[in-house]
Each structure stands twice: as structure tokens, then as C-alpha cells.
Design a protein around this motif. Structure first.
Motif, short mmCIF file in Angstrom:
data_model
loop_
_atom_site.label_atom_id
_atom_site.label_comp_id
_atom_site.label_asym_id
_atom_site.label_seq_id
_atom_site.Cartn_x
_atom_site.Cartn_y
_atom_site.Cartn_z
N THR A 145 -3.44 -5.01 7.59
CA THR A 145 -1.85 -4.18 7.72
C THR A 145 -2.40 -2.68 7.66
O THR A 145 -3.34 -2.34 6.84
CB THR A 145 -1.07 -4.54 6.58
OG1 THR A 145 -1.40 -4.14 5.51
CG2 THR A 145 -0.64 -5.94 6.86
N GLY A 146 -1.37 -1.85 8.41
CA GLY A 146 -1.84 -0.43 8.45
C GLY A 146 -0.58 0.41 8.59
O GLY A 146 0.30 -0.13 9.54
N TYR A 147 -0.30 1.26 7.93
CA TYR A 147 0.74 2.39 8.36
C TYR A 147 0.21 3.68 8.75
O TYR A 147 -0.43 4.09 8.29
CB TYR A 147 1.63 2.50 7.23
CG TYR A 147 3.17 3.11 7.25
CD1 TYR A 147 4.15 2.13 7.37
CD2 TYR A 147 3.19 4.35 7.51
CE1 TYR A 147 5.40 2.66 7.66
CE2 TYR A 147 4.57 4.88 7.87
CZ TYR A 147 5.70 4.14 7.91
OH TYR A 147 6.74 4.52 8.20
N PHE A 148 0.78 4.25 10.00
CA PHE A 148 0.39 5.49 10.39
C PHE A 148 1.60 6.37 10.69
O PHE A 148 2.53 6.00 11.47
CB PHE A 148 -0.28 5.32 11.89
CG PHE A 148 -1.50 4.25 11.66
CD1 PHE A 148 -2.86 4.80 11.53
CD2 PHE A 148 -1.32 2.84 11.71
CE1 PHE A 148 -3.84 3.94 11.61
CE2 PHE A 148 -2.40 2.16 11.52
CZ PHE A 148 -3.70 2.68 11.41
N GLY A 149 1.57 7.38 10.11
CA GLY A 149 2.68 8.27 10.51
C GLY A 149 3.80 8.74 9.31
O GLY A 149 3.34 8.46 8.32
N LYS A 150 4.94 9.20 9.58
CA LYS A 150 5.82 9.44 8.64
C LYS A 150 6.28 8.34 7.83
O LYS A 150 6.84 7.18 8.57
CB LYS A 150 6.81 10.30 9.26
CG LYS A 150 8.19 10.66 8.33
CD LYS A 150 9.18 11.32 9.06
CE LYS A 150 10.76 11.46 8.19
NZ LYS A 150 11.64 12.02 8.92
N TRP A 151 6.34 8.27 6.66
CA TRP A 151 7.05 7.32 5.68
C TRP A 151 8.14 7.73 5.12
O TRP A 151 8.98 6.83 5.21
CB TRP A 151 5.74 7.30 4.57
CG TRP A 151 6.03 6.08 3.35
CD1 TRP A 151 6.14 6.55 2.13
CD2 TRP A 151 5.98 4.76 3.70
NE1 TRP A 151 6.57 5.45 1.41
CE2 TRP A 151 6.38 4.43 2.07
CE3 TRP A 151 6.07 3.97 4.58
CZ2 TRP A 151 6.54 2.83 1.82
CZ3 TRP A 151 6.38 2.51 4.34
CH2 TRP A 151 6.35 2.05 2.97
N HIS A 152 8.28 8.50 4.34
CA HIS A 152 9.70 9.17 3.91
C HIS A 152 10.46 8.17 2.93
O HIS A 152 11.63 8.12 2.82
CB HIS A 152 10.69 9.44 4.95
CG HIS A 152 11.42 10.62 4.83
ND1 HIS A 152 12.41 11.15 5.73
CD2 HIS A 152 11.95 11.14 3.36
CE1 HIS A 152 12.97 12.22 5.10
NE2 HIS A 152 12.83 12.15 3.80
N LEU A 153 9.63 7.53 2.19
CA LEU A 153 10.02 6.56 1.19
C LEU A 153 9.50 6.81 -0.15
O LEU A 153 9.54 6.03 -1.34
CB LEU A 153 9.90 5.08 1.53
CG LEU A 153 10.65 4.64 2.86
CD1 LEU A 153 10.16 3.37 3.18
CD2 LEU A 153 12.21 4.48 2.49
N ASP A 154 8.56 8.03 -0.60
CA ASP A 154 8.13 8.33 -1.79
C ASP A 154 8.83 9.52 -2.43
O ASP A 154 8.17 10.20 -3.04
CB ASP A 154 6.60 8.69 -1.54
CG ASP A 154 5.62 7.33 -1.24
OD1 ASP A 154 6.33 6.33 -1.44
OD2 ASP A 154 4.79 7.49 -0.82
#
Length: 615
Positions: A152-161
Motif C-alpha cells: 500500500t502507498g499514499y501520495f499527496g495531501k493527507w490532512h488527517l494529522d
């Protein structure tokens, strides 16, 4: 499948004949299919999540709505159809959702709901913008990683921290993603680079650093290239993969790299007619859409709108918005080519959606935060060759909480005992009904800002909005796509109103919707005695609103029958208790007799003037 295109057009085309002609009702009863994986091989998942995206800028959505309500009501900025051929392929080769809504038109709560399948109040601190989602919450990525062994991978804006800015990497919160190097928490950077092993985001003012390298480092392009690298590694390692590509555009600031900066500067964008209606109170906007902030007199509205429409600021804003969307579409084309080149396009689910919309001056509002269609309504497209029939148009109401259980089921994961608030609707995607429209399914959206002012229930194309500052509003999107009329007293909508009222009242408490505790009083039914907020044209040519009486209009005007009917509360010409319900201090009351002890409140007096003995 047909080859994608990456070639940008010089300008939008004139509106073609729409190709969508879905029916209003399903042609056959849906058949629930098993939730086991529809393919022997584990499917891959690519979720593309844009930010603050008005679905009218996608030609597949523009064409659908033109086929339903006509081009005039669809092309709110003029006949300026933006071609998005690559995103359109996801619709023609998969499913287009016409009634997909975010649970809250704000970044953090919407993103948390996509990840967790839960409503905002159940995600820890992510019920507010810039809040922190509970690290212990089960996300769809954790399920795919821990239970199905996906890479799995996440790329870009997250906005959950939380408030952490920019917050590159996982910040000790991996949330089910193996790769988080190119993830950041907050910020809308136009360029990205890796400097001495550290990720850095840059504003448009730093573009000089990337002269002749813009295409490699502009954020949308940079993130897509890193995603394609991730895909290639996963394929080489023979790993089933799941990834989220979170593109920060077309959220402001509205700037593009050179290729897209001047692409649409020849276009002239109109201010939507609903903006003029709201500013002239003709008809007046609902109380949740507070246009008083303009501090504008009604007689000056036309001049104000003309000035704004012809301003460089507005034109540049929209021209650059179109450019950002076009850049996104070209990168989707790049992705589709990469999947073909890797030989995995037939076994990869591609989802395209956004965290919320952008009104772009509809109803005299920019950005999000409102229950209008292009604020809460978002694009949602999903392609899964051989499993989801190509060209399906899903008219059933969905929301972001439905994503996690549905996508996990499509991928063969069990969704039992996961605690999802959303529904597993994989069966509706897989069956042969090409225009599913479950008219009984109701979804909810809500204001979760610092001063939450509304809550919404949606069923098909009917929408009920309860708010702090007004009576209830019932919208019928097909009859009135501009969302300027209130059908709350329509005899044709009695059953629909009752279903939505009952569902929303229950949801206010069970889903802990913020309006319930923020508003001291909420009208479930419209009071019998209620001022009309529309402008009233007097015989002498003057324009009147009820709040002008006794201020700029002599109170003696209330002696006129026409004004008494228009302003019964202000003129004290109505004294009739309401047969209906309202919520006071987070408690539901079903009658005026039950509200007698609350008569010290102005809204209760309006609802129950006889019981409160004010007339």
C-alpha cells in the motif's frame, strides 16, 4: 480498451448532444451478488482523490446533467464545456455516480469518512477541519494491508494529522500505508522536490527554481510520476497493490505550470445566475447561505455582479481552475497508459473522486461548506473491467462513508463486524442493471465547521436541509436544478418530506451531527407564521424585505394586506400555532403544548404564538 489521450485542447468545445439518457428508475430488480472477490487474482486499487472539485468541470458530468435538466441549467458559467477525455473514459468503461455526496464539505472530516467508513463525530478529532483522526480507527487500507497482504502507498495531501504543517511522511501514523514518503499533512504546494533526502513543497513564487523542469516538479505531475514508479515496483515484485493519489488541485491557490497557464485565457466566464438571485433576494437564499456579508443593497446588486464578472480576478480564477482540471485529466491519461504498458489495466480498479466540491460563485459563494449540489456533491467514477459493466450510471444516493465497505467487498474482503456506518453496495455495481436508482436509500451530510449551521438528508434528487438560521428547506433537484425554490409546503412532496424529516431527525442524534448541540432551536416543520425572505416589489417601485420594516420602511406599511401576508411575523398579523416538530436545546418536541416551558425563546414564540401568548 480504448487508448487514453494526453493531448490538451486549446479551449473547451461547444456543447454536444448529451450521450447520457438514463431512466429515473431501475429497469429490473437488483440482484445481490456474493461479496467474495470477483476475480481469481487479487485486483489492484488506485484511488485518485482531488481537492475542492466542482463536478461541472468534468465533461462526463456536464453531459449527464445536460441530458437531465438541459444545457442552460447545467452550464452556469456560459457555454464553456471543458473536455476531460481521460476521466470520461473511467465513466464510459466503468460507472458514473450521479448522486454521490461527501458527509461534510470540509477537507478533514470528508477524508476521514472515506478512509474509515464512519461519520465525522466517530473519527476522533477529525470531525473538524485540521483535526486529527484517531490512530486506532480501522481504515480500508489497514484491512487491505493486514488481512489481505496488499502493498500500500499514499501520495499527496493527507490532512488527517491535525495542525502539523507541512508534516511530510507518516508522522508515526502509518494508517495502513507502507509508503508515505510523498505524503504531507497540510498545504497546497505548486511544486515539489527532494532536497538532501528531505521532501520540500514550493509556492508558485518559487517557480524560477524549476525553469525547464516544470513538468517534472509541478505537484500534480510529480505525484503521478511517483505513483507510476510505485506501480512498476509492485508489478516487478508481483505484489497486489492499493494506493491513494491525493492531488491538492484544483483547490486554490489557482496557479498552473506554463503549459496550462494560458490555455483558457481566451474564455469569458459568466457569474452564475444564482449569485444574482441570492444578492437581489429574488428569490432569497436560505438562511444557511449567509449573503449579508457582502453588505450590499439590493438596488446595487446588478452593478456589483457586472463589475465582478468583468474583473481580471474572477476571469483569472476560473481560467486557472480550468487549467488545473485539464492538467489532472492529462495525468489520468498518463496513468491509464502506464496500466496498459504494465499489462494490469484489466485487473486494476481505478476510482476518481474528490473530498468536496467548490461552488465557484453559484449562490454568490466560493469554495465549500454549503449543502448545495456543487459543494456537497462530488464526482465519483469507478472502473473495474469485466466486473463493473461499462457505461453504468448509478443514480442511487451514495456518500463517502459507503466507499470503504463497498470497495473492500469488490476486492474480496469481508466487511462484517467492521463498524462501518456506510453500506456495502458492491452488488449494485456488479449487477446488470445499467441505471440503478434505489429511491429508498437516504444519505446524510452536515456542517462540521467552527459554527455548524445545517444538516442534510438526501434521497435520490430530493434534499432536506435543517438549519440554525431558517426554517426547513426541501429541494427537488430535477424540478429546480438551480436550488432556489423551497418545496417544504408542496402538496406533491408530502410523503418525501416525511421520509426525509424522520430520517434526518433520527440521524441528528444517532450520528451526533453537530447542528444538534450547536443550535438552540431547529425547525423540523416550517412555522405557520413565518416571514417570506424574498424581495417584495412595492407599487411605488421600491424594493422591500421584511427586515426593512421599521428601519428604512415605515411600519405603517404593515396595514397593507400585501405586506401583512409577506411579513406576518414582523407585522404581527399571524397568531396560529404550528402543528409540527422542532428541536430545542437538543431535545425533540412534537407539539406546542410540550413547548410551553420554552416560550422565553424567540424561535419558540414564532412556532407557537398562541401557546406563548404573544398575540
Amino acid at each position: 480498451s480504448a487508448s487514453p489521450t494526453m493531448r490538451p485542447t486549446s479551449s473547451p468545445t461547444k456543447s454536444p448532444t448529451p450521450t447520457f439518457s438514463p431512466t429515473n428508475h431501475p429497469t429490473s430488480s437488483p440482484t445481490r451478488l456474493p461479496t467474495q472477490s470477483p476475480t481469481e487474482k487479487k485486483p489492484n486499487l488506485i484511488m485518485i482523490l482531488t481537492d475542492e472539485h466542482n463536478y461541472r468541470t468534468l465533461s462526463c458530468y456536464r453531459d449527464y446533467w445536460a441530458s437531465k435538466v438541459g444545457a442552460v441549467d447545467t452550464d452556469v458559467w456560459g457555454d464553456l464545456r471543458l473536455d476531460t477525455p481521460n476521466i470520461d473514459k473511467l465513466a464510459s468503461q466503468g460507472a458514473l455516480f450521479t448522486n454521490f455526496y461527501t458527509v461534510a464539505p470540509l477537507c478533514t472530516p470528508s477524508r476521514a469518512s472515506f478512509m474509515s467508513g464512519k461519520y465525522p463525530s466517530f473519527t476522533g478529532g477529525a470531525d473538524r477541519n485540521h483535526g486529527k483522526m484517531d490512530n486506532k480507527i480501522n481504515t480500508f487500507s489497514k484491512v487491505l494491508k493486514n488481512e489481505m497482504n496488499y502493498y500500500t502507498g499514499y501520495f499527496g495531501k493527507w490532512h488527517l494529522d491535525g495542525e502539523n504543517t507541512p508534516g511530510w511522511g507518516d508522522n508515526g501514523r502509518w494508517m495502513g500505508f507502507d509508503e508515505n514518503k510523498y505524503r504531507w499533512n497540510r498545504g497546497h504546494y505548486k511544486y515539489i522536490d527532494e532536497v538532501n533526502g528531505e521532501m520540500v513543497g514550493y509556492t508558485i513564487n518559487d517557480e524560477w527554481r524549476f525553469k525547464n523542469r516544470e513538468v517534472q516538479h509541478y505537484t500534480t505531475d510529480y505525484l503521478m510520476d511517483r505513483c507510476i514508479d510505485f506501480i512498476k515496483r509492485s508489478v516487478a515484485n508481483k505484489d497486489p497493490f492499493a494506493m491513494v493519489l491525493s492531488i491538492p488541485d484544483p483547490h486554490g491557490p489557482n496557479h498552473n505550470r506554463p503549459q496550462y497557464r494560458d490555455l483558457y485565457t481566451d474564455l469569458h466566464f459568466q457569474i452564475p445566475e444564482t449569485a444574482a438571485a441570492a444578492l437581489k433576494y429574488d428569490p432569497a437564499a436560505p438562511g444557511f447561505n449567509w449573503v449579508d456579508a457582502y453588505n450590499l443593497q439590493i438596488k446595487d446588486a446588478d452593478e456589483f455582479i457586472e463589475k465582478e464578472e468583468n474583473s481580471k480576478t474572477w476571469q483569472k480564477y476560473m481560467q486557472q481552475y480550468y487549467g488545473m482540471v485539464k492538467c489532472i485529466d492529462d495525468n489520468v491519461g498518463k496513468l491509464l497508459f502506464a496500466l496498459q504498458d504494465a499489462g494490469i489495466d484489466e485487473e486494476t480498479i481505478v476510482v476518481f473522486t474528490s473530498d468536496h466540491g467548490d461552488l465557484l460563485m453559484e449562490h454568490a459563494r466560493q469554495n465549500k461548506g454549503q449543502p448545495y449540489e456543487t459543494s456537497t456533491g462530488i464526482p465519483f467514477l469507478v472502473r473495474f473491467p469485466g466486473v463493473i459493466p461499462a457505461g453504468k450510471v448509478v443514480e442511487t444516493a451514495y456518500s463517502s462513508v459507503d466507499f470503504a465497505p463497498t470497495i473492500l467487498s469488490l476486492m474480496g474482503a469481508s466487511t462484517w463486524n467492521m463498524g462501518f456506518h456506510g453500506e456495502n453496495r458492491a452488488w449494485e455495481l456488479q449487477n446488470s442493471n445499467m441505471t440503478p436508482n434505489d429511491t429508498e436509500k437516504i444519505i446524510f451530510s452536515m456542517d462540521t465547521g467552527n459554527f455548524p449551521g445545517w444538516a442534510m438528508a438526501q434521497m435520490g434528487k430530493y434534499k432536506l436541509v435543517l438549519s440554525k438560521g431558517d426554517g426547513p428547506w426541501l429541494f427537488d433537484i430535477l424540478r429546480n436544478p438551480a436550488e432556489t425554490r423551497n418545496y417544504i409546503k408542496s402538496s406533491w412532496h408530502v410523503d418525501i418530506k416525511k421520509k426525509l424529516q424522520d430520517a434526518l431527525v433520527e440521524a441528528l442524534f444517532s450520528l451526533k451531527i453537530p447542528l444538534t448541540w450547536f443550535a438552540d432551536a431547529i425547525y423540523i416543520d416550517e412555522p405557520n407564521c413565518f416571514d417570506n425572505k424574498d424581495v417584495l416589489h412595492l407599487d411605488n417601485g421600491r424594493l422591500l424585505t421584511c427586515r426593512d420594516i421599521g428601519v428604512t420602511i415605515n411600519g405603517q406599511k404593515c396595514k397593507k394586506t400585501k405586506i401583512q401576508k409577506h411579513c406576518p411575523v414582523t407585522c404581527k398579523s399571524c397568531c396560529l400555532d404550528t402543528v409540527g416538530r422542532m428541536i430545542v436545546d437538543a431535545q425533540l418536541y412534537n407539539s406546542c403544548s410540550a413547548l410551553k416551558d420554552k416560550c422565553n425563546m424567540m424561535k419558540v414564540q414564532t412556532f407557537c404564538p398562541q401557546t406563548c401568548e404573544i398575540c
